[in-house]
Motif scaffolding. Structure first.
Motif, mmCIF file in Angstrom:
data_model
loop_
_atom_site.group_PDB
_atom_site.id
_atom_site.type_symbol
_atom_site.label_atom_id
_atom_site.label_comp_id
_atom_site.label_asym_id
_atom_site.label_seq_id
_atom_site.Cartn_x
_atom_site.Cartn_y
_atom_site.Cartn_z
ATOM 1 N N GLU A 14 -49.637 -15.559 53.160
ATOM 2 C CA GLU A 14 -49.525 -15.952 51.746
ATOM 3 C C GLU A 14 -50.318 -17.212 51.470
ATOM 4 O OE1 GLU A 14 -45.363 -16.381 51.202
ATOM 5 O OE2 GLU A 14 -44.986 -14.243 51.532
ATOM 6 N N TRP A 15 -50.406 -18.041 52.496
ATOM 7 C CA TRP A 15 -51.105 -19.309 52.291
ATOM 8 C C TRP A 15 -52.606 -19.101 52.154
ATOM 9 C CZ3 TRP A 15 -54.288 -21.602 56.240
ATOM 10 C CH2 TRP A 15 -54.811 -22.848 55.856
ATOM 11 N N TYR A 16 -53.197 -18.251 53.017
ATOM 12 C CA TYR A 16 -54.650 -18.200 52.975
ATOM 13 C C TYR A 16 -55.196 -17.111 52.082
ATOM 14 C CZ TYR A 16 -54.947 -14.311 56.449
ATOM 15 O OH TYR A 16 -54.849 -13.129 57.115
ATOM 16 N N CYS A 17 -54.362 -16.135 51.780
ATOM 17 C CA CYS A 17 -54.921 -14.962 51.108
ATOM 18 C C CYS A 17 -55.050 -15.170 49.606
ATOM 19 C CB CYS A 17 -54.040 -13.744 51.390
ATOM 20 S SG CYS A 17 -54.758 -12.240 50.753
ATOM 21 N N ARG A 18 -56.097 -14.597 49.048
ATOM 22 C CA ARG A 18 -56.294 -14.638 47.596
ATOM 23 C C ARG A 18 -55.180 -13.894 46.894
ATOM 24 N NH1 ARG A 18 -62.510 -14.680 46.134
ATOM 25 N NH2 ARG A 18 -63.279 -14.902 48.241
ATOM 26 N N ASP A 19 -54.817 -14.417 45.738
ATOM 27 C CA ASP A 19 -53.671 -13.819 45.040
ATOM 28 C C ASP A 19 -53.923 -12.388 44.611
ATOM 29 O OD1 ASP A 19 -53.158 -17.042 43.604
ATOM 30 O OD2 ASP A 19 -52.005 -16.060 45.203
ATOM 31 N N GLU A 20 -55.195 -12.073 44.232
ATOM 32 C CA GLU A 20 -55.475 -10.719 43.706
ATOM 33 C C GLU A 20 -55.255 -9.662 44.773
ATOM 34 O OE1 GLU A 20 -57.418 -13.786 43.536
ATOM 35 O OE2 GLU A 20 -59.272 -12.632 43.726
ATOM 36 N N ILE A 21 -55.580 -10.015 45.995
ATOM 37 C CA ILE A 21 -55.539 -8.998 47.047
ATOM 38 C C ILE A 21 -54.186 -8.973 47.744
ATOM 39 C CG2 ILE A 21 -56.734 -8.189 49.080
ATOM 40 C CD1 ILE A 21 -59.050 -9.828 48.380
ATOM 41 N N LEU A 22 -53.454 -10.090 47.613
ATOM 42 C CA LEU A 22 -52.273 -10.284 48.458
ATOM 43 C C LEU A 22 -51.264 -9.164 48.344
ATOM 44 C CD1 LEU A 22 -50.728 -12.051 50.397
ATOM 45 C CD2 LEU A 22 -49.779 -13.275 48.459
ATOM 46 N N GLU A 23 -50.995 -8.714 47.123
ATOM 47 C CA GLU A 23 -49.857 -7.830 46.920
ATOM 48 C C GLU A 23 -49.938 -6.542 47.734
ATOM 49 O OE1 GLU A 23 -49.177 -6.863 42.892
ATOM 50 O OE2 GLU A 23 -47.335 -5.757 43.310
ATOM 51 N N ASP A 24 -51.025 -5.798 47.526
ATOM 52 C CA ASP A 24 -51.056 -4.505 48.210
ATOM 53 C C ASP A 24 -51.340 -4.693 49.698
ATOM 54 O OD1 ASP A 24 -54.346 -3.537 48.355
ATOM 55 O OD2 ASP A 24 -53.739 -5.233 47.104
ATOM 56 N N LEU A 25 -52.093 -5.730 50.019
ATOM 57 C CA LEU A 25 -52.392 -5.989 51.421
ATOM 58 C C LEU A 25 -51.100 -6.262 52.201
ATOM 59 C CD1 LEU A 25 -55.410 -8.136 52.395
ATOM 60 C CD2 LEU A 25 -53.358 -8.223 53.760
ATOM 61 N N GLN A 26 -50.304 -7.151 51.628
ATOM 62 C CA GLN A 26 -49.064 -7.487 52.308
ATOM 63 C C GLN A 26 -48.122 -6.296 52.332
ATOM 64 O OE1 GLN A 26 -46.650 -10.584 50.515
ATOM 65 N NE2 GLN A 26 -46.400 -11.551 52.511
ATOM 66 N N GLY A 27 -48.140 -5.543 51.233
ATOM 67 C CA GLY A 27 -47.291 -4.365 51.161
ATOM 68 C C GLY A 27 -47.637 -3.374 52.256
ATOM 69 N N ASP A 28 -48.941 -3.146 52.430
ATOM 70 C CA ASP A 28 -49.365 -2.224 53.484
ATOM 71 C C ASP A 28 -48.898 -2.712 54.839
ATOM 72 O OD1 ASP A 28 -52.577 -0.925 52.260
ATOM 73 O OD2 ASP A 28 -50.487 -0.489 51.760
ATOM 74 N N LEU A 29 -49.065 -4.004 55.059
ATOM 75 C CA LEU A 29 -48.663 -4.567 56.360
ATOM 76 C C LEU A 29 -47.176 -4.375 56.597
ATOM 77 C CD1 LEU A 29 -50.731 -7.848 56.669
ATOM 78 C CD2 LEU A 29 -50.736 -5.904 58.205
ATOM 79 N N HIS A 30 -46.385 -4.586 55.558
ATOM 80 C CA HIS A 30 -44.943 -4.416 55.718
ATOM 81 C C HIS A 30 -44.600 -2.964 56.015
ATOM 82 C CE1 HIS A 30 -42.918 -8.258 54.096
ATOM 83 N NE2 HIS A 30 -44.166 -8.536 54.438
ATOM 84 N N GLU A 31 -45.290 -2.047 55.352
ATOM 85 C CA GLU A 31 -45.001 -0.636 55.557
ATOM 86 C C GLU A 31 -45.311 -0.239 56.992
ATOM 87 O OE1 GLU A 31 -46.551 1.754 52.403
ATOM 88 O OE2 GLU A 31 -46.364 3.572 53.598
ATOM 89 N N VAL A 32 -46.472 -0.688 57.460
ATOM 90 C CA VAL A 32 -46.858 -0.390 58.844
ATOM 91 C C VAL A 32 -45.841 -0.990 59.802
ATOM 92 C CG1 VAL A 32 -48.605 -0.818 60.595
ATOM 93 C CG2 VAL A 32 -49.284 -0.243 58.285
ATOM 94 N N PHE A 33 -45.388 -2.192 59.458
ATOM 95 C CA PHE A 33 -44.403 -2.876 60.304
ATOM 96 C C PHE A 33 -43.149 -2.026 60.450
ATOM 97 C CE2 PHE A 33 -42.350 -6.307 62.342
ATOM 98 C CZ PHE A 33 -41.083 -6.441 61.815
ATOM 99 N N ARG A 34 -42.642 -1.524 59.305
ATOM 100 C CA ARG A 34 -41.421 -0.717 59.366
ATOM 101 C C ARG A 34 -41.615 0.502 60.234
ATOM 102 N NH1 ARG A 34 -39.634 -3.068 54.682
ATOM 103 N NH2 ARG A 34 -39.041 -5.052 55.634
#
Lengths: 870, 109
Positions: A14-34
């Protein structure tokens, strides 16, 4: 079940990532994590997540710095500056306390910065300094500890000259000092014998003459500007002839600027080395290039290329091995030392005059860091304690939209503003304490602690760092405050009141102060012990006078005529003050030899100093021109060679290296020949065939001033050139332990500092705590508590902190002194309970005074008035 | 029209986007490719590829609706554009063209 990926990794994303890209990027990462948890287990899933966060750190994902956000940040900082200023002026008392504490401690910090900066400027004026190395030598004899020396044998210079990697070699000899005469002027000067390339390798500014040839020929000399002035006035010195050293006539071939303060080489003149060489050869002495002849010569080399240093190292290793084969019990190992590492550098023997012991620098540095930390903790302590008062402010800020990070920044800024103000004060204090520090002359530090303008840069950096250190913790505490709670009901705040943390910080401060006090007391006691130590002979009212080349017999005769001079004797050195002269001695077995120390004395010496004779007799007066055959030894010598008890030993023979066989005529009791950190060695008293360098006078007079005046006049009659050099033996002994006076002065000074800091902190805390507990005190009083029990109750935390500190300080100092410091001394004091307790006692007294006065005021107050006004 | 060249991996991603038509997003592309290629595919590589191709105009992204999974974070679905379809066709033509030129090769005995 919803398990989250590692929170910290997410935060980084969250600290380094651009706000525009953060949402889906982080979402994908969480999904893969689960999914990974299900397929590969929790641990692997977390690992993969972390790796992925790292892998996503790319150009297109990372936030860009926009100029607008920088502007924003600056404006915010400006507002923090304003708020900080307002806060400082609003709480004048606490601000003053904090400011003084910080300023005091920072002044030592500034002192250290200036000292270090200056020390690192040593020898910086030499252009070729990166390629210049000094050859140093480590001397080891038998089982004695290895002694690293700055001097080395001329043989090394000779061998190195042949190496490809070495561009130039400079060979020097020290102790070139004596009187120089020109026309009617006679002036004592000190300097070096130096070889041809000296002025080429080192960058001493040449004012007149040709540096390439100035030291090439025999009987040539180079003078410094001051020396040239002294001898020739404003006339050019070039070409003039001087009469001096070893009875030679020298021609002045060049004049250089005086060596600057920050040069480890200090001299009045440079005489060409080849002169010395020829003199020696003319005397038939071929020992100049012996491998063991290492005590008087210095070798410096200029490398073609620094990269070739290893080759020279290897070459020296080879030479060491080859040459040491010839010596059985002794070894001399040459190695290279960079010019820039001489000052500050390791503690070598035989250094040219200027030396700075790097260990001492480290100790000073450590001590000042501790003092600064102490003051920082003051600030931290007070700020945390007062954080309740600022909770509302934090609440409002957060409601308006401040992030936690911004609140944190604000309070850190406040601390930094504080410390910048403190820095200004500290600078003033620095100029105050500077003369005091410089006057601790025992250091012999060749610095003048000039404050150059560019020092402001490191000093400001230091101030900012201190502020950050001091303010970080309280800022953390304050930024955690939840806005709603702060605004609704301040009293409900569950602050990290950190009682334990504050006690720890207080204990730290007190321990430092107490440890310093104890250290001062113990050092002082050891110093007085050393100075008053019974050496085994008399030194009281003994005045030692340097003969400085005059006929000692004549001097002795003249001095003995003066009433008040009870006895006169002569010797070549003064024992028990750190100097030592040594040689090798054998008894019967030619292979069994040992080092002994000696003093050459006349027939009056031993009686004048009241040495205790155990057997035999004193020397008799030696007729002119005859060779002494007798020696007087100490008990240690008897023990070493198993010569039996003193009476048996009389008449036995000992062989002194290079001097022949001598008969033992007398035995004296062991005496303390070196400073008290050393034990005893076998000792020999012998009479000298040459003239004695020192006269010892036993004085008795009611008017010492007048007596000294008479002695001075007598001296002037005999010697008009040299100043009268005389010193009382007892004074000389005190001087020998001068190192310890400097330690005492410094530790004492630091004690004062840390005490004041602790007291300030204590005062601040007391005031604050009593103020915040006014209501409680009043209620307790009304319920019937006595004033004394109230006082006790309030000061409970402080008392326990003091007691804990006392114990810790006692333990620390005991360990340090008993195990590390005093164990180096052959003779030392015993550390007593009183010494260890002194810190506790003094701090307790001071604490009682500071706290007590304020507590009494509070405790006596009328509870009714307080409750009414609440 | 400027001829854009894309790498092998990007081509695979592009194909998958086309195949999953309007349902393609990061994780779905990843799983599909892993199955087909039978090797691990890194999600960051996929996102980079998608971003590059979006910049080149070969795909177009849109945000899906908020769901309760993924902590409420929306998915970004990608759909292939006209240019993208042209590119895919072009690649296919090139490859099959060369493939058909291969004579019968016998390998060993």
């Amino acid at each position: 079940m919803m398990t989250d990926p590692p929170r910290w990794a997410d935060r980084i994303l969250e600290w380094y990532c651009r706000d525009e890209i953060l949402e889906d990027l982080q979402g994908d990462l969480h999904e893969v994590f689960r999914k990974n948890i299900r397929e590969k287990g929790l641990l692997r899933a977390r690992l993969i997540y972390i790796v992925d966060v790292i892998k996503f750190f790319r150009f297109y994902t990372v936030k860009q710095f926009k100029p607008e956000s920088i502007m924003q940040a600056l404006i915010l900082l400006l507002s923090y500056w304003k708020t900080s200023l307002r806060n400082i002026t609003r709480t004048k008392l606490f601000s003053l306390i904090n400011l003084s504490g910080l300023a005091i401690s920072m002044s030592t910090g500034i002192l250290m910065i200036v000292l270090l900066a200056e020390i690192h400027q040593f020898d910086m004026m030499h252009e070729k300094r990166d390629r210049i190395f000094r050859v140093i030598n480590t001397f080891k004899n038998g089982n004695d500890a290895a002694e690293p020396c700055a001097s080395t044998s001329p043989l090394v210079a000779q061998k190195l000259a042949g190496l490809d990697a070495v561009d130039k070699v400079v060979l020097m000899r020290r102790n070139a000092s004596g009187d120089f005469q020109f026309e009617d002027k006679t002036i004592p000067l000190g300097g070096f014998w130096a070889s041809t390339d000296f002025l080429d390798v080192f960058s001493f500014e040449v004012l007149e003459g040709d540096p390439q040839t100035a030291l090439r020929d025999p009987n040539t000399i180079v003078l410094t500007e001051t020396t040239s002035q002294k001898l020739f006035g404003n006339v050019s010195a070039l070409g003039k002839s001087l009469h001096g050293l070893n009875d030679n006539l020298y021609t002045v071939t060049a004049v250089v600027k005086d060596p600057p303060l920050h040069s480890h080489l200090q001299f009045d003149f440079l005489a060409s080395f080849v002169t010395f060489e020829e003199n020696r050869r003319a005397q038939g002495d071929e020992s100049l290039y012996d491998w063991s002849n290492m005590w008087m010569y210095y070798t410096y080399i200029l490398l073609n290329d620094v990269a070739q240093k290893t080759r020279v190292d290897q070459f020296l290793e080879k030479i060491n091995q080859e040459e040491n084969k010839r010596y059985k019990n002794t070894s001399y190992s040459a190695s290279l030392q960079r010019l820039t590492e001489i000052v500050p550098g390791p503690n070598l023997s035989n250094q040219t005059r200027t030396r700075v012991n790097i260990n001492m620098i480290w100790i000073l540095l450590a001590l000042s860091v501790i003092v600064v930390l102490s003051a920082c903790f003051n600030y931290t302590n007070l700020s945390i304690a007062r954080s309740l008062g600022r909770a509302r402010e934090v609440g409002i800020r957060k409601v308006i939209g401040a992030t936690r990070g911004q609140v944190l920044t604000q309070f850190v800024m406040e601390a930094i503003v504080f410390s910048l103000f403190a820095m200004v004060l500290a600078l003033g204090l620095f100029f105050l304490i500077r003369p005091y520090f410089l006057s601790i002359g025992e250091f012999d530090l060749p610095v003048n602690l000039d404050f150059k303008i560019w020092y402001l840069v490191p000093v400001s950096a230091f101030a900012v760092m201190t502020g950050f250190l001091a303010g970080f913790l309280p800022s953390l505490v304050l930024s955690k405050i939840k806005a709603i709670i702060a605004l609704k009901d301040v009293t409900r705040i569950r602050l990290f009141s950190g009682i334990n943390l504050r006690i720890v910080l207080m204990v730290f401060q007190f321990t430092i102060a107490m440890a310093m006090i104890i250290a001062t007391i113990i050092s002082y006691r050891q110093y007085r012990f050393a100075v008053n130590f019974d050496l085994g002979y008399d030194t009281e009212n003994v005045l030692n006078i340097e003969a400085q080349g005059n006929d000692s017999r004549k001097l002795a005769l003249e001095f003995s005529r003066i009433p008040g001079v009870q006895a006169v004797s002569r010797s070549i050195m003064i024992p028990s003050t750190g100097d030592s002269w040594g040689n090798y001695v054998k008894h019967i077995d030619p292979a069994d030899s040992t080092i002994y120390n000696y003093n050459l004395v006349d027939e009056n010496y031993l009686t004048l100093h009241n040495f205790t004779f155990l057997a035999g007799r004193n020397f008799k007066e030696l007729p002119e021109g005859s060779v002494p055959k007798e020696i007087i030894v100490n008990e240690e010598m008897l023990r070493r060679f198993d010569l039996g008890d003193p009476i048996e030993a009389i008449g036995k023979q000992l062989t002194l290296l290079d001097e022949g066989a001598y008969q033992i005529t007398g035995v004296v009791a062991d005496f303390q020949f070196k400073t008290i950190d050393s034990g005893n060695r076998p000792f020999v008293f012998k009479q000298s065939t040459e003239d004695y360098a020192i006269l010892n006078l036993k004085l008795r007079s009611n008017d010492m001033q007048q007596l000294m005046g008479q002695l001075q006049d007598t001296w002037k009659r005999i010697d008009q050139v040299h100043p009268f050099e005389a010193e009382f033996f007892d004074d000389r002994i005190e001087e020998a332990y001068a190192e310890y006076t400097s330690i005492i002065k410094i530790v004492g000074f630091l004690s004062l500092l840390s005490i004041s800091i602790s007291v300030l902190g204590l005062l601040g805390m007391t005031i604050f705590l009593t103020q915040s507990r006014l209501r409680e005190i009043s209620i307790r009083k009304i319920l019937g508590a006595s004033e004394s029990s109230l006082a006790l109750h309030l000061s409970r935390t402080f008392l326990s902190a003091i007691i804990i500190s006392g114990l810790i300080a006692a333990g620390l100092t005991y360990y340090f002194f008993e195990v590390r410091f005093l164990s180096n001394f052959a003779h030392r004091i015993n550390i007593g309970i009183l010494d260890l307790g002194s810190g506790l006692i003094i701090i307790s007294l001071i604490a009682l005074c500071t706290m007590g006065w304020h507590l009494i005021k509070v405790v006596r107050a009328n509870p009714a008035t307080i409750l009414r006004s609440e | 029209m400027k001829s854009t060249s894309i790498g092998e991996f990007e081509e695979l991603v592009l194909l998958t986007v086309a195949a999953q038509h309007d349902q393609a997003y990061g994780v779905s592309i990843k799983e599909s490719l892993e199955e087909i290629l039978d090797r691990k595919v890194n999600i960051s590589a996929i996102h980079v590829a998608l971003k590059r191709m979006e910049d080149k105009g070969l795909v177009k992204g849109r945000f899906g609706g908020i769901t309760s999974e993924r902590g409420g974070r929306r998915k970004k679905f990608y759909v292939i554009t006209i240019a993208g379809k042209k590119e895919v066709d072009r690649q296919y033509t090139i490859r099959t063209g060369i493939y058909h030129q291969i004579p019968k090769i016998s390998f060993g005995t």
